[in-house]
Design an enzyme around this catalytic site. Structure first.
Site, PDB file in Angstrom:
ATOM      1  N   GLU A 109      22.390 -17.536  46.559  1.00 12.28           N
ATOM      2  CA  GLU A 109      21.055 -18.108  46.776  1.00 12.28           C
ATOM      3  C   GLU A 109      20.240 -17.321  47.795  1.00 12.28           C
ATOM      4  O   GLU A 109      19.053 -17.069  47.587  1.00 12.28           O
ATOM      5  CB  GLU A 109      21.169 -19.579  47.195  1.00 12.28           C
ATOM      6  CG  GLU A 109      21.597 -20.522  46.070  1.00 12.28           C
ATOM      7  CD  GLU A 109      23.093 -20.479  45.773  1.00 12.28           C
ATOM      8  OE1 GLU A 109      23.849 -19.850  46.546  1.00 12.28           O
ATOM      9  OE2 GLU A 109      23.503 -21.072  44.753  1.00 12.28           O
ATOM     10  N   HIS A 162      25.648 -33.059  46.614  1.00  8.25           N
ATOM     11  CA  HIS A 162      24.771 -32.679  45.501  1.00  8.25           C
ATOM     12  C   HIS A 162      23.629 -33.670  45.289  1.00  8.25           C
ATOM     13  O   HIS A 162      23.002 -33.667  44.237  1.00  8.25           O
ATOM     14  CB  HIS A 162      25.579 -32.563  44.203  1.00  8.25           C
ATOM     15  CG  HIS A 162      26.304 -31.264  44.067  1.00  8.25           C
ATOM     16  ND1 HIS A 162      27.162 -30.798  45.033  1.00  8.25           N
ATOM     17  CD2 HIS A 162      26.291 -30.334  43.089  1.00  8.25           C
ATOM     18  CE1 HIS A 162      27.657 -29.629  44.632  1.00  8.25           C
ATOM     19  NE2 HIS A 162      27.142 -29.326  43.459  1.00  8.25           N
TER      20      HIS A 162
END
Lengths: 326, 335
Positions: free
Chosen positions: A60, A128
């Site tokens: 990322e 998450h």
């Protein structure tokens, strides 16, 4: 007029901008063969090829750093970070590279890039299911948008891609299948301006400020309150979190004299806390009661369905908060 | 090249003096001892090739031709500074010279360089990217992410690792499982070369090879320049982690006199000419310091300038069509 899903609205904006401008490229994890983990980019690699729709390693920070460099080199990258939870790995590049280049080098160049990412939950567990829009919205140099409807998703994404500054574009996993009308004909090319909120329901008794999924919850609550309690709620969709369109909210509170802020983020230090601080200053003389907040309790999101339900802000909670006011 | 070596050295000596007088604030990281890397590398490539560096960035700016006066004024935090006093010592940049700046989060510019190289490849521009960092940066995940992507997409970027044996105060043995950083590039199938970072000609030759490789479409290249900084990590560094005798040993290999000797031995110029260069540069540096001292302070009323290329002000009366009016919403609210 046909109804289009939020997912298709995002895809249509990506596709149209890619058709319009050769400089626009997409990059991200699983955005090609897989079609994007929320199927937003499905079909785009087939249409535009792997040079414009780039499958990246799971990296990322590298993705955003790479996008910053590509933007400095003359391209307009739209980087997808699979979820906002993973975007934390890219925080350094977002905050220290993307948001700083224009300022710290004295305005010599800008970094026209969009970081698309996704907030949401659904029994995904503690790592998450988080929501971090407030972190991004606290950084000067970034623009942060969080659309709730298909039309705003399209219009704001067009604006984000055409904007010369880095824009954090946060989608919501539970909105992808919601549907709405998109503008057609010439209006289809119109941007929704960044930095403009919208009164989506007129009312007289209390102002509900919301964005993203919480807008739908606020609207549901407004219907319920109208029907059961005869309370008329005005609902403002913030749409942009940086810069916030305070005047639209303040004008509304001038009419209603009561204000409820609806968000999914944690109560402590969340985006709602910053909104509350600014709006209590701006609206103090117009308020008949303290500003109320609907937010998540300061607890990590639990996996079990029953536990998760106890943590997620809903329209029922909005109704309850408004009833306490009235 | 000799002039550039001296230019960096004298610029930084004057900067250190100004720092001691509190005319320069914050951090000041001196490049003294490592000058041959910037000079050899940048002279080996074209003016249109792109540079990105770490925060020890004065040398690259000067070799790329940035005005020493504007560089010094930036260190002094003045309006005439290269970045109008917004960046300071660690963030010099001049886009017109394709010098894309110093980055101060260790390793953060490594993928930025790869991304810029992608933009060159995409636009079929015949320009390569030089991305400089230190041995310390190779311990950071972002180094590996950047190298991995550059290799994956065969990008025209040269990664130049200045191995000065220390990551701030940590020795190589403490910070890295390998003492040669090029070994880390091998995992990404990247060809590499090691050169003597105290010898401007050795660096020049290595970069010539690397640039040719990149420009011919063969993908990224890794250069490791073995070098040493004579001064502390920054002006705040008491240098407790190394022996003075070690510094003395390296000072014998000072890149400036050794290249000066080479020039005289090979008849490039006479020792009188070198002395004249030294004198001229010293004069320029005195001018640069005087310029920086006389440059106005930036206006605090302008402190918010350049946060955005396109500022958006929701408070402005001419703002946002579409706000204010209520319109029906057709999304299903079943979330």
């Amino acid at each position: 007029m046909s109804l289009v899903s939020y997912r298709d609205a995002v895809r249509s904006a990506l596709r149209d901008e890619m058709l319009r401008d050769q400089r626009v490229i997409l990059m991200g994890e699983d955005i090609t063969g897989y079609g994007g983990s929320y199927a937003v980019t499905k079909g785009l690699v087939e249409e535009f090829g792997p040079k414009r729709v780039m499958e990246t390693p799971i990296a990322e920070a590298g993705i955003v750093g790479f996008a910053v460099g590509a933007a400095m080199g003359g391209l307009i990258p739209v980087a997808e970070l699979m979820t906002v939870n993973f975007a934390l790995l890219a925080l350094d590049q977002i905050v220290n590279s993307a948001a700083k280049c224009h300022y710290m080098f004295g305005g010599q160049w800008s970094v026209p890039l969009v970081v698309r990412t996704v907030s949401g939950f659904g029994q995904l567990g503690p790592t998450h299911s988080q929501t971090f829009e407030g972190w991004f919205a606290s950084v000067p140099g970034l623009k942060v948008v969080m659309p709730a409807t298909p039309a705003d998703a399209r219009g704001l994404l067009l604006a984000a891609i055409r904007d010369p500054d880095p824009v954090i574009f946060i989608e919501h996993s539970l909105l992808y299948s919601t549907k709405g009308e998109l503008p057609e004909g010439e209006a289809a090319d119109e941007e929704v301006p960044i930095g403009s909120a919208k009164v989506v329901r007129a009312g007289t008794d209390v102002t509900l400020v919301a964005y993203s999924r919480m807008l739908l919850q606020a609207l549901q609550a407004a219907e319920e309150l109208e029907r059961s309690d005869g309370v008329s709620c005005e609902v403002v969709d913030l749409r942009t979190l940086r810069p916030v369109d305070y005047p639209t909210v303040v004008e509304s509170v001038r009419r209603t004299h009561q204000l409820v802020l609806c968000g999914e983020d944690w109560r402590t230090g969340g985006f709602g806390a910053s909104l509350l601080s600014e709006l209590s200053d701006r609206c103090f003389d117009d308020l008949d009661a303290p500003i109320q907040r609907v937010a998540s309790p300061d607890v990590p999101m639990a996996y079990s369905r029953q536990l998760e339900r106890s943590l997620i802000p809903t329209s029922d909670e909005v109704v309850e908060v408004v009833r306490r006011l009235n | 090249m000799y002039r550039q070596l001296v230019l960096i050295r004298r610029f930084e000596e004057h900067a250190a003096e100004a720092y001691a007088q509190a005319k320069i604030g914050g951090f000041l990281h001196l490049y003294i001892g490592e000058e041959a890397v910037a000079v050899g590398a940048i002279n080996a490539v074209r003016e249109t090739d792109h540079l990105l560096t770490h925060y020890r960035d004065h040398g690259y700016a000067l070799v790329r031709g940035c005005d020493p006066k504007a560089c010094m004024a930036e260190l002094f935090g003045r309006e005439d500074g290269l970045c109008h006093g917004r960046g300071g010592s660690m963030h010099l940049a001049e886009a017109a010279r394709h010098f894309w700046g110093g980055y101060a989060i260790v390793g953060s510019h490594i993928p930025i360089g790869a991304g810029m190289a992608y933009a060159m490849q995409y636009q079929e521009r015949d320009e390569v990217v030089l991305d400089f960092f230190g041995d310390g940066a190779t311990g950071n995940g972002i180094f590996h992410e950047g190298l991995s992507m550059a290799a994956l997409w065969n990008l025209p970027v040269i990664f130049i690792c200045e191995n000065n044996l220390y990551g701030m105060g940590a020795t190589l043995a403490e910070e890295s499982p390998v003492s040669e950083m090029r070994i880390k590039a091998e995992g990404y199938t990247m060809p590499s070369i090691q050169c003597d970072g105290m010898d401007v000609l050795s660096v020049y030759e290595a970069l010539g090879k690397a640039a040719e490789h990149c420009r011919s479409g063969k993908g990224p290249y890794f250069v490791e320049a073995m070098t040493y900084r004579f001064r502390g990590h920054s002006m705040a560094d008491p240098e407790l982690y190394r022996d003075k005798s070690e510094v003395q040993r390296w000072r014998v290999r000072d890149p400036i006199p050794s290249f000066g000797d080479w020039c005289v031995e090979h008849g490039v110029c006479s020792s009188q000419e070198l002395a004249q260069i030294n004198e001229e540069v010293e004069g320029e540096m005195l001018e640069a310091v005087a310029f920086a001292e006389q440059s106005p302070w930036p206006d605090p009323a302008e402190v918010g300038r350049w946060i955005y290329a396109k500022p958006i002000d929701p408070e402005s009366p001419a703002r946002s069509e579409g706000a204010g009016a209520a319109v029906p919403l057709t999304s299903d609210a079943g979330v």
